[in-house]
Design a protein around this motif. Sequence first.
Motif, PDB file in Angstrom:
ATOM      1  N   GLN A   1      28.007 -25.561  19.587  1.00 22.50           N
ATOM      2  CA  GLN A   1      27.951 -25.711  18.130  1.00 22.50           C
ATOM      3  C   GLN A   1      27.313 -27.050  17.774  1.00 22.50           C
ATOM      4  OE1 GLN A   1      31.704 -24.754  16.357  1.00 22.50           O
ATOM      5  NE2 GLN A   1      31.137 -25.517  14.351  1.00 22.50           N
ATOM      6  N   ASN A   2      27.677 -28.107  18.494  1.00 18.43           N
ATOM      7  CA  ASN A   2      27.032 -29.411  18.377  1.00 18.43           C
ATOM      8  C   ASN A   2      26.069 -29.551  19.554  1.00 18.43           C
ATOM      9  OD1 ASN A   2      28.650 -30.253  16.110  1.00 18.43           O
ATOM     10  ND2 ASN A   2      30.329 -30.547  17.559  1.00 18.43           N
ATOM     11  N   ILE A   3      24.807 -29.738  19.252  1.00 22.82           N
ATOM     12  CA  ILE A   3      23.760 -29.713  20.277  1.00 22.82           C
ATOM     13  C   ILE A   3      24.063 -30.718  21.388  1.00 22.82           C
ATOM     14  CG2 ILE A   3      21.301 -30.042  20.718  1.00 22.82           C
ATOM     15  CD1 ILE A   3      20.805 -29.217  17.810  1.00 22.82           C
ATOM     16  N   GLU A   4      23.962 -30.259  22.642  1.00 22.39           N
ATOM     17  CA  GLU A   4      24.218 -31.114  23.805  1.00 22.39           C
ATOM     18  C   GLU A   4      22.955 -31.159  24.664  1.00 22.39           C
ATOM     19  OE1 GLU A   4      26.911 -32.810  24.216  1.00 22.39           O
ATOM     20  OE2 GLU A   4      28.245 -31.888  22.743  1.00 22.39           O
ATOM     21  N   LEU A   5      22.077 -32.123  24.375  1.00 22.55           N
ATOM     22  CA  LEU A   5      20.834 -32.290  25.126  1.00 22.55           C
ATOM     23  C   LEU A   5      20.704 -33.733  25.598  1.00 22.55           C
ATOM     24  CD1 LEU A   5      18.384 -30.353  22.767  1.00 22.55           C
ATOM     25  CD2 LEU A   5      19.115 -29.601  25.041  1.00 22.55           C
ATOM     26  N   PHE A   6      19.798 -33.971  26.554  1.00 23.83           N
ATOM     27  CA  PHE A   6      19.470 -35.330  26.973  1.00 23.83           C
ATOM     28  C   PHE A   6      18.376 -35.829  26.029  1.00 23.83           C
ATOM     29  CE2 PHE A   6      21.174 -33.288  30.756  1.00 23.83           C
ATOM     30  CZ  PHE A   6      22.090 -34.236  31.193  1.00 23.83           C
TER      31      PHE A   6
ATOM     32  N   SER B   1      22.848 -20.272  14.375  1.00 21.72           N
ATOM     33  CA  SER B   1      22.141 -20.529  13.114  1.00 21.72           C
ATOM     34  C   SER B   1      22.688 -21.746  12.364  1.00 21.72           C
ATOM     35  CB  SER B   1      22.213 -19.299  12.197  1.00 21.72           C
ATOM     36  OG  SER B   1      23.493 -19.188  11.599  1.00 21.72           O
ATOM     37  N   SER B   2      23.713 -22.400  12.903  1.00 21.31           N
ATOM     38  CA  SER B   2      24.328 -23.541  12.215  1.00 21.31           C
ATOM     39  C   SER B   2      23.300 -24.641  11.971  1.00 21.31           C
ATOM     40  CB  SER B   2      25.482 -24.095  13.056  1.00 21.31           C
ATOM     41  OG  SER B   2      26.006 -25.271  12.481  1.00 21.31           O
ATOM     42  N   GLY B   3      23.153 -25.055  10.716  1.00 19.69           N
ATOM     43  CA  GLY B   3      22.222 -26.123  10.371  1.00 19.69           C
ATOM     44  C   GLY B   3      20.787 -25.692  10.208  1.00 19.69           C
ATOM     45  N   LEU B   4      20.492 -24.407  10.382  1.00 19.21           N
ATOM     46  CA  LEU B   4      19.119 -23.916  10.266  1.00 19.21           C
ATOM     47  C   LEU B   4      18.837 -23.433   8.849  1.00 19.21           C
ATOM     48  CD1 LEU B   4      18.682 -21.853  13.565  1.00 19.21           C
ATOM     49  CD2 LEU B   4      18.316 -24.302  13.184  1.00 19.21           C
ATOM     50  N   ASN B   5      17.581 -23.534   8.434  1.00 20.27           N
ATOM     51  CA  ASN B   5      17.203 -22.974   7.136  1.00 20.27           C
ATOM     52  C   ASN B   5      16.935 -21.482   7.274  1.00 20.27           C
ATOM     53  OD1 ASN B   5      14.515 -22.623   8.102  1.00 20.27           O
ATOM     54  ND2 ASN B   5      13.961 -24.702   7.431  1.00 20.27           N
ATOM     55  N   VAL B   6      16.572 -20.831   6.182  1.00 25.37           N
ATOM     56  CA  VAL B   6      16.404 -19.377   6.182  1.00 25.37           C
ATOM     57  C   VAL B   6      15.309 -18.948   7.155  1.00 25.37           C
ATOM     58  CG1 VAL B   6      15.752 -17.386   4.776  1.00 25.37           C
ATOM     59  CG2 VAL B   6      17.249 -19.140   3.814  1.00 25.37           C
ATOM     60  N   GLU B   7      14.188 -19.667   7.152  1.00 24.68           N
ATOM     61  CA  GLU B   7      13.082 -19.306   8.043  1.00 24.68           C
ATOM     62  C   GLU B   7      13.469 -19.487   9.509  1.00 24.68           C
ATOM     63  OE1 GLU B   7       8.435 -20.584   8.966  1.00 24.68           O
ATOM     64  OE2 GLU B   7       9.500 -21.415   7.232  1.00 24.68           O
ATOM     65  N   GLU B   8      14.142 -20.592   9.807  1.00 25.01           N
ATOM     66  CA  GLU B   8      14.557 -20.853  11.186  1.00 25.01           C
ATOM     67  C   GLU B   8      15.602 -19.845  11.649  1.00 25.01           C
ATOM     68  OE1 GLU B   8      13.960 -25.738  11.246  1.00 25.01           O
ATOM     69  OE2 GLU B   8      15.822 -24.844  10.502  1.00 25.01           O
ATOM     70  N   THR B   9      16.485 -19.427  10.744  1.00 27.23           N
ATOM     71  CA  THR B   9      17.481 -18.403  11.089  1.00 27.23           C
ATOM     72  C   THR B   9      16.800 -17.080  11.393  1.00 27.23           C
ATOM     73  OG1 THR B   9      19.170 -19.478   9.725  1.00 27.23           O
ATOM     74  CG2 THR B   9      19.526 -17.164  10.277  1.00 27.23           C
ATOM     75  N   GLY B  10      15.759 -16.756  10.627  1.00 26.03           N
ATOM     76  CA  GLY B  10      14.984 -15.545  10.908  1.00 26.03           C
ATOM     77  C   GLY B  10      14.332 -15.601  12.273  1.00 26.03           C
ATOM     78  N   ASP B  11      13.797 -16.769  12.636  1.00 27.17           N
ATOM     79  CA  ASP B  11      13.209 -16.931  13.969  1.00 27.17           C
ATOM     80  C   ASP B  11      14.268 -16.770  15.052  1.00 27.17           C
ATOM     81  OD1 ASP B  11      10.699 -17.429  12.911  1.00 27.17           O
ATOM     82  OD2 ASP B  11      10.909 -19.618  12.988  1.00 27.17           O
ATOM     83  N   MET B  12      15.478 -17.316  14.805  1.00 29.00           N
ATOM     84  CA  MET B  12      16.551 -17.206  15.783  1.00 29.00           C
ATOM     85  C   MET B  12      16.923 -15.746  16.015  1.00 29.00           C
ATOM     86  SD  MET B  12      18.508 -18.824  17.893  1.00 29.00           S
ATOM     87  CE  MET B  12      18.358 -20.551  17.390  1.00 29.00           C
ATOM     88  N   ALA B  13      16.971 -14.962  14.944  1.00 22.50           N
ATOM     89  CA  ALA B  13      17.258 -13.532  15.077  1.00 22.50           C
ATOM     90  C   ALA B  13      16.204 -12.853  15.943  1.00 22.50           C
ATOM     91  CB  ALA B  13      17.313 -12.883  13.693  1.00 22.50           C
TER      92      ALA B  13
END
Length: 267
Positions: free
Chosen positions: A87-92, A181-193
């Motif tokens: 849920q909270n991004i875990e990257l280096f 999709s947490s924190g994403l806008n509508v367009e980014e959520t569509g891409d995630m789908a």
Amino acid sequence: MSDVMLSARDLSVRFGGVLAVNQVSFDVQRGEVFTLIGPNGAGKTTVFNLISRIYAPTAGSLAFEGRALAEVPPHGVAALGIARTFQNIELFEHATVLQNLLIGRHIHRATSVWSELLFTRRVRASERETRRKVEEVIDLLDLQHYRDALVAGLPYGVRKVVELARALSTEPKLLLLDEPSSGLNVEETGDMAFWIQDIRRELGVTVLMVEHDMGLVSKVSDRVLAMNQGEVLALGSPAEVQADPAVVEAYLGTVDDVASLRREVVA
């Protein structure tokens, strides 16, 4: 072989006096997108943490491809074929996108320390294969433009995709997506789908997802499990679950609560 990939039976976990998950049972079928929904505090992420072996269940059992997960140490979960985003991004953050994805391939390392030091032919072949697999994921998720960029300088939406890419770099059988999709806008959520559908269709990966965006849930999910206060409310298709009275009440309250809210808004 059974079509059931992940099986939970009477799963419960208690933290002190709080029963966070109470006798939850479900099966995730091979090749499906299965989604957990529910209000905040329903126990969804706790279920993910039980599958990831971050927590141990107080009662009940979990099995992955017939093997009891209780027998698997936390560091061995990825080797079974289970990958996860958070849920909270875990990257280096101070590494590049490519380096983050290459780190995701570590579970497939099959060379010894000495062969790595001597940079033998087998090591060189292994590195070429690792790079090839990572480049396939980069192409799948359209990350070519960000390949050599530091994660720290990337927009939030791109970071979400990079975390998804790193999970895919492990070549999972089961992918756990915690609120993608947490924190994403509508367009980014569509891409995630779109990408979730591609991951299932092109890679054959089974997806277990926790999500609040019901538009995304309806678009990609085969089945949905609704939870509230650690218990199962309903299980079925997205339409069936969203229409279930117990689910509606958990999200909106009783009919009287909704009517009272409407009166307050009008006033």
